[in-house]
Scaffold this motif. Structure first.
Motif, PDB file in Angstrom:
ATOM      1  N   ALA A 290       0.724  -1.062   0.012  1.00 47.23           N
ATOM      2  CA  ALA A 290       0.010  -0.083  -0.105  1.00 47.23           C
ATOM      3  C   ALA A 290       0.903   1.242   0.036  1.00 47.23           C
ATOM      4  O   ALA A 290       2.097   1.222   0.453  1.00 47.23           O
ATOM      5  N   LEU A 291       0.424   2.239  -0.697  1.00 46.50           N
ATOM      6  CA  LEU A 291       1.384   3.419  -0.798  1.00 46.50           C
ATOM      7  C   LEU A 291       0.381   4.842  -0.291  1.00 46.50           C
ATOM      8  O   LEU A 291      -0.736   4.938  -0.857  1.00 46.50           O
ATOM      9  N   THR A 292       1.113   5.159   0.766  1.00 53.03           N
ATOM     10  CA  THR A 292       0.378   6.405   1.363  1.00 53.03           C
ATOM     11  C   THR A 292       1.388   7.809   1.106  1.00 53.03           C
ATOM     12  O   THR A 292       2.378   7.474   1.363  1.00 53.03           O
ATOM     13  N   VAL A 293       0.700   8.832   1.011  1.00 54.04           N
ATOM     14  CA  VAL A 293       1.371  10.167   0.902  1.00 54.04           C
ATOM     15  C   VAL A 293       1.264  10.826   2.012  1.00 54.04           C
ATOM     16  O   VAL A 293       0.130  10.974   2.560  1.00 54.04           O
ATOM     17  N   TRP A 294       2.471  11.180   3.021  1.00 59.13           N
ATOM     18  CA  TRP A 294       2.283  12.021   3.966  1.00 59.13           C
ATOM     19  C   TRP A 294       2.864  13.478   3.837  1.00 59.13           C
ATOM     20  O   TRP A 294       3.881  13.530   3.610  1.00 59.13           O
ATOM     21  N   ARG A 295       2.193  14.446   4.133  1.00 51.22           N
ATOM     22  CA  ARG A 295       2.534  15.777   4.277  1.00 51.22           C
ATOM     23  C   ARG A 295       2.490  16.500   5.441  1.00 51.22           C
ATOM     24  O   ARG A 295       1.757  16.124   6.287  1.00 51.22           O
ATOM     25  N   GLY A 296       3.244  17.523   5.498  1.00 54.66           N
ATOM     26  CA  GLY A 296       3.159  18.467   6.834  1.00 54.66           C
ATOM     27  C   GLY A 296       4.342  18.368   7.581  1.00 54.66           C
ATOM     28  O   GLY A 296       5.140  17.480   7.548  1.00 54.66           O
ATOM     29  N   LYS A 297       4.705  19.465   8.183  1.00 60.57           N
ATOM     30  CA  LYS A 297       5.989  19.765   8.587  1.00 60.57           C
ATOM     31  C   LYS A 297       6.302  18.785   9.814  1.00 60.57           C
ATOM     32  O   LYS A 297       7.401  18.512  10.429  1.00 60.57           O
TER      33      LYS A 297
END
Lengths: 126, 236
Positions: free
Chosen positions: B10-17
Motif C-alpha cells: 500500500a502506498l500513502t503520501v504523508w504531508r506536513g512539517k
C-alpha cells in the motif's frame, strides 16, 4: 511512483476527537513553582498539550508561552492562564498538575484519570 | 534480476512539517534527519511490541511516500490517526495509482537511497532486494508466482509481510532487529524491546531450518527442502 500530486485523491479520514470542556487542577506545590517561573508577569500562559509518541503513545507537553497557533481553551486557575489545545482536550480533562520535589525524577507531574497506563518516567501515557 | 509482484503493498503520501517526527515517535527506527532521496524502513509496534506494520519511508522532498501493506492498513491507520491530534500531518492513500514489485537476488550498493527512471521508482531497501513502485501509466506488470521468490527468501533468511512479519511477532523475533534503533527516543513498544535486547532474551527468533527438523506450527515460509521458522531461542 504516482504520489497523487494532482490532489485528486482525498485524504485519509481522521476521526476528529470530541472537544470537551477541560477541568484541571494545579496542586499548591505546582502553583508555587509556576509562580516562581512566571514571576509577576501573568500575561504569559501555561500551555498544557499532548504530543504523539513516547513509550505509551502520547506525551505531555508543558510550555510557558505568550501565545500559540493551536486552537485552545483558556482556563484561569488562581491567576494563572492555562491553555489546553482543543484537539487534545479529551485526553486532558480531569488532570492534576503536580510538582514533585526530588533530585531524581522530580519536576512537574501530571496525574491523569484518563490514562490507562503510563511509562516509568511519567512523561508518556496511553 | 528476477522480479515478483508485491501485491500486498500500500502506498500513502504523508504531508506536513510534523510527518517525520510523527513517524519517528511511533516506530522502532529513527526517521528524524532523513533528507530528500533517502529511504528508511521502520516498524510500527503495539504497546506489547507486536508488529502492526512494516513501513518503508521514501523522502520525496515536499512529502513522504510510505509503503505499508493493504492487509494492515486499516489497523495501522486506526493506530496512528488518533495520535495526530493537532500536529501538521495529512495522509492520502494513493495505492490504487501504482503497481508494486520486488527485484531480488541483486547486489545493491545504494542501500538507503532510491532512484526514479523510466516510470519506476527503485527503493534500495536491502543489499539483495529492491522495492519497485511503478505508476499505472508505466503499464508495468510483475509476475505473481511466489515460489522462486520464497525459496530465495528462505535461502537468504529474508522475512516478509504475511509470513514472518505479522502481528503475532515482535520485530526481534521476525528478523527485523536491524530496524530497531538502539539509541532513539521513546516509541510505543520500546520498553518491551529494550528489555529483551538488554537481557539477551528475545524469546523467539527467525531461523532457516531443514524441513525435517522443525515442527510444522513454527514454520512461517515453507520451502522444498528448507523453511523459515520462528522458534523459541534454545540458548535462553
Amino acid at each position: 511512483m504516482d504520489c497523487g500530486t494532482c490532489e485528486t485523491t482525498g485524504p485519509v479520514q481522521v476521526m476528529a476527537p470530541q472537544v470537551v470542556d477541560v477541568n484541571l487542577t494545579i496542586s499548591v506545590k505546582a502553583q508555587e513553582m509556576l509562580g516562581d517561573a512566571f514571576g509577576d508577569d501573568r500575561s504569559m500562559a501555561l500551555l498544557v498539550g499532548v504530543l504523539s509518541g513516547g513509550c505509551s503513545g502520547y506525551m505531555y507537553d508543558l510550555q510557558i508561552v505568550e501565545e500559540t497557533d493551536q486552537v485552545c481553551q483558556e482556563i484561569n486557575i488562581d491567576g494563572f492562564r492555562v491553555l489546553v489545545p482543543k484537539a487534545s482536550s479529551h485526553l486532558l480533562d480531569g488532570i492534576e498538575i503536580d510538582y514533585v520535589d526530588r533530585l531524581m525524577g522530580g519536576g512537574f507531574k501530571i496525574n491523569n484519570p484518563n490514562a490507562e497506563s503510563s511509562c516509568g518516567c511519567g512523561e508518556s501515557f496511553a | 534480476m528476477p522480479r515478483v509482484a508485491y501485491e500486498d503493498a500500500a502506498l500513502t503520501v504523508w504531508r506536513g512539517k510534523d510527518a517525520l517526527q510523527f513517524i519517528d515517535g511511533l516506530s522502532t527506527n529513527k526517521t528524524i534527519g532523513m533528507v530528500k532521496g533517502e529511504i528508511r524502513r521502520t516498524v510500527f509496534t503495539s504497546s506489547k511490541a507486536k508488529i502492526i506494520d512494516l513501513a518503508t519511508v521514501f523522502h520525496m522532498g515536499e512529502f513522504l511516500a510510505v509503503i505499508t501493506h493493504k492487509s494492515q492498513l486499516e489497523d495501522l491507520l486506526n493506530h496512528i490517526t488518533p495520535r495526530i491530534l493537532d500536529q501538521d500531518v495529512a495522509i492520502v492513500d494513493v495505492t490504487s495509482r501504482n503497481t508494486f514489485g520486488v527485484e531480488y537476488n541483486c547486489s545493491n550498493t545504494k542501500v538507503g537511497l532510491f532512484d526514479t527512471f523510466d516510470g519506476e521508482t527503485f527503493g534500495y531497501v536491502h543489499e539483495n532486494y529492491t522495492i519497485i513502485v511503478a505508476s499505472l501509466d508505466a503499464n508495468r506488470e510483475f509476475p505473481r508466482e511466489l515460489g522462486e521468490f520464497n525459496e530465495w527468501r528462505i535461502e537468504n533468511k529474508i522475512p516478509w509481510n504475511g509470513y514472518e512479519i505479522s502481528n503475532k511477532y515482535h520485530p526481534l523475533a521476525a528478523g527485523l532487529e536491524n530496524l530497531v534503533h538502539p539509541k532513539k527516543g521513546c516509541y510505543i513498544g520500546q520498553e518491551v524491546l529494550v528489555r529483551m535486547a538488554s537481557r539477551g532474551r528475545q524469546g523467539k527468533k527467525l531461523v532457516q531450518i531443514e524441513n525435517s527438523a522443525v515442527a510444522e506450527k513454527s514454520v512461517t515460509t515453507a520451502g522444498k527442502e528448507k523453511s523459515l521458522a520462528i522458534v523459541r531461542d534454545s540458548n535462553q
